[in-house]
Motif scaffolding. Structure first.
Motif, PDB file in Angstrom:
ATOM      1  N   SER A 180       1.103  -0.732  -0.045  1.00 28.44           N
ATOM      2  CA  SER A 180       0.069  -0.121  -0.011  1.00 28.44           C
ATOM      3  C   SER A 180       0.796   1.101   0.012  1.00 28.44           C
ATOM      4  O   SER A 180       0.287   2.224  -0.609  1.00 28.44           O
ATOM      5  N   TYR A 184       0.917   4.224  -2.962  1.00 30.19           N
ATOM      6  CA  TYR A 184       0.453   5.839  -2.748  1.00 30.19           C
ATOM      7  C   TYR A 184       1.980   6.303  -2.905  1.00 30.19           C
ATOM      8  O   TYR A 184       1.694   7.182  -3.553  1.00 30.19           O
ATOM      9  N   SER A 213      -5.573   1.015  -7.692  1.00 30.37           N
ATOM     10  CA  SER A 213      -5.947   0.586  -6.886  1.00 30.37           C
ATOM     11  C   SER A 213      -7.280   0.137  -5.376  1.00 30.37           C
ATOM     12  O   SER A 213      -6.819  -0.880  -4.896  1.00 30.37           O
ATOM     13  N   TYR A 217      -7.359  -3.932  -3.884  1.00 33.62           N
ATOM     14  CA  TYR A 217      -7.596  -3.211  -2.092  1.00 33.62           C
ATOM     15  C   TYR A 217      -8.660  -5.218  -2.578  1.00 33.62           C
ATOM     16  O   TYR A 217      -9.220  -5.884  -1.355  1.00 33.62           O
TER      17      TYR A 217
END
Length: 418
Positions: A180, A184, A213, A217
């Motif tokens: 993650s 980012y 993204s 997830y």
């Protein structure tokens, strides 16, 4: 001075002599019979029968019985031949006195030897029972220790597996967190470059990156199962129906009996230290009762008593535990304990209803049997008659009760007197 009996009769064969002495209405407990190889005495006050035998006999194989008001003495000859007389022909009082005294000494020595033999036998039985109990207790302790060791190994293996799962889970979470952060940083770098270059498609790129993204997830969450749906299950119970005619209904008593049984099943006293060695799922009266029943079925009555003892320590309100332990004590000839346990079972089998009828019959029969073996026939007959009131169609109970009545009335064979 006693009256000498003269109306006796005797017969003989080459090997046996039979003497019949009328007891003239004397009761069984008032008759004293002394028998040796040379001298016979039957004393029932105020009458006395003496016989100074013509020849010595084998006293160990001779018997004396009392039946129908007559003492029947059976003497086995040492030498197979016919006697000319039953007694020696002599009027010498000193000789008779000497024979009488010697016979009395022999009789006393015989009684002493029998008493010693009985005491030695009892001591041997107690020693054997103690050794057997110690052996069984050792086996039980070894079995419990083995179960504890197995449980410890199982717990250790489960703990190691749990620690491994926790470690793997922590590594997966760290990997997800790292991914993650990388996403980012990449997104931030891309946006900065677009702003610097003044790209008109920056907004679309930003949206595409957000979609990518979200897709990642969703993939990470795909391995998790959805929560289960909740709901209610309706349960209805069929009312208990007792096999009793409506006009003779004892529903209140029967419901009270069922309530007492339900309370007894939930009453647990786990203060006994020796029960703490058992597994939690085995620390129940029902499990221990089944264990005792299996021991009883194989003839291991001492182990069965031990199992019932532990079950009673957990719950003192289950009548079957006391009744079954009474059956074990009967087998072990612990008659007073059998009576005590049967009485305790009958106290718990209240109120008397059809549901506990069979259990009350068993308890009465076991207590009655113990009384009879203690020669308390009147008390034993009371228990058998109580069992017959519950089960009046049992032919076995009728036959046993009649045997006890015959013994009480004196028509059955009495014990032999050596």
């Amino acid at each position: 001075m006693p009256f000498l009996v003269s109306d006796y009769s005797w017969t003989q064969t080459d090997s046996t002599v039979y003497i019949n002495v009328p007891l003239k209405g004397a009761k069984f407990g008032k008759v004293d019979i002394l028998s040796t190889d040379e001298y016979i005495k039957v004393h029932y006050p105020p009458y006395l029968f003496e016989a100074f035998l013509f020849e010595p006999v084998d006293d160990d194989r001779s018997t004396a019985k009392i039946r129908n008001g007559v003492a029947v003495i059976t003497l086995q000859k040492r030498t197979s031949k016919m006697w000319e007389h039953l007694m020696i022909n002599t009027s010498d009082k000193d000789k008779k006195k000497e024979i009488r005294e010697q016979s009395l000494l022999k009789y006393q020595e015989k009684l002493s030897a029998a008493s010693r033999s009985k005491a030695e036998k009892v001591q041997t039985q107690k020693k054997y029972a103690l050794e057997t109990m110690m052996k069984l207790e050792k086996e039980e302790r070894d079995s419990i220790q083995k179960m504890k060791d197995n449980e410890q190994e199982k717990t250790t293996a489960e703990l190691a597996a749990w620690q491994l799962r926790q470690k793997q889970r922590a590594e997966d979470e760290a990997q997800v967190k790292l991914q993650s952060q990388e996403d980012y940083q990449h997104k931030k770098k891309t946006m900065t470059e677009m702003q610097e270059n003044g790209c008109s498609d920056g907004k679309n790129v930003k949206l595409d990156q957000r979609d990518n993204s979200d897709t990642k997830y969703k993939k990470r969450q795909a391995g998790l199962s959805a929560p289960r749906l909740t709901g209610n299950i309706q349960v209805t119970f069929t009312p208990r129906v007792f096999p009793t005619a409506l006009r003779e209904s004892r529903v209140p008593e029967e419901e009270e009996w069922l309530k007492k049984q339900a309370e007894a099943r939930h009453t647990v006293n786990a203060d006994a230290e020796e029960l703490m060695d058992l597994r939690k799922e085995d620390r129940t009266p029902d499990w221990l009762k089944d264990k005792g029943d299996k021991f009883f079925g194989t003839g291991d009555y001492l182990s069965a008593v031990n199992a019932y003892n532990q079950a009673i320590r957990l719950n003192r309100k289950i009548p079957a535990l006391y009744s079954n332990r009474a059956a074990c004590h009967l087998k072990l000839m612990n008659l007073h304990k059998a009576i005590e346990d049967s009485s305790q079972a009958l106290d718990l089998l209240t109120p008397p209803v059809a549901a506990n009828g069979a259990a009350r019959v068993r308890a009465h029969v076991r207590r009655g049997s113990a009384f009879c073996q203690l020669e308390l026939y009147a008390e034993g007959l009371q228990d058998y008659e109580a069992a017959l009131k519950i089960d009046p169609h049992s032919e076995t109970l009728h036959a046993d009760a009649q045997k006890i009545r015959d013994i009480i009335q004196g028509t059955a064979a009495n014990p032999e007197t050596q």
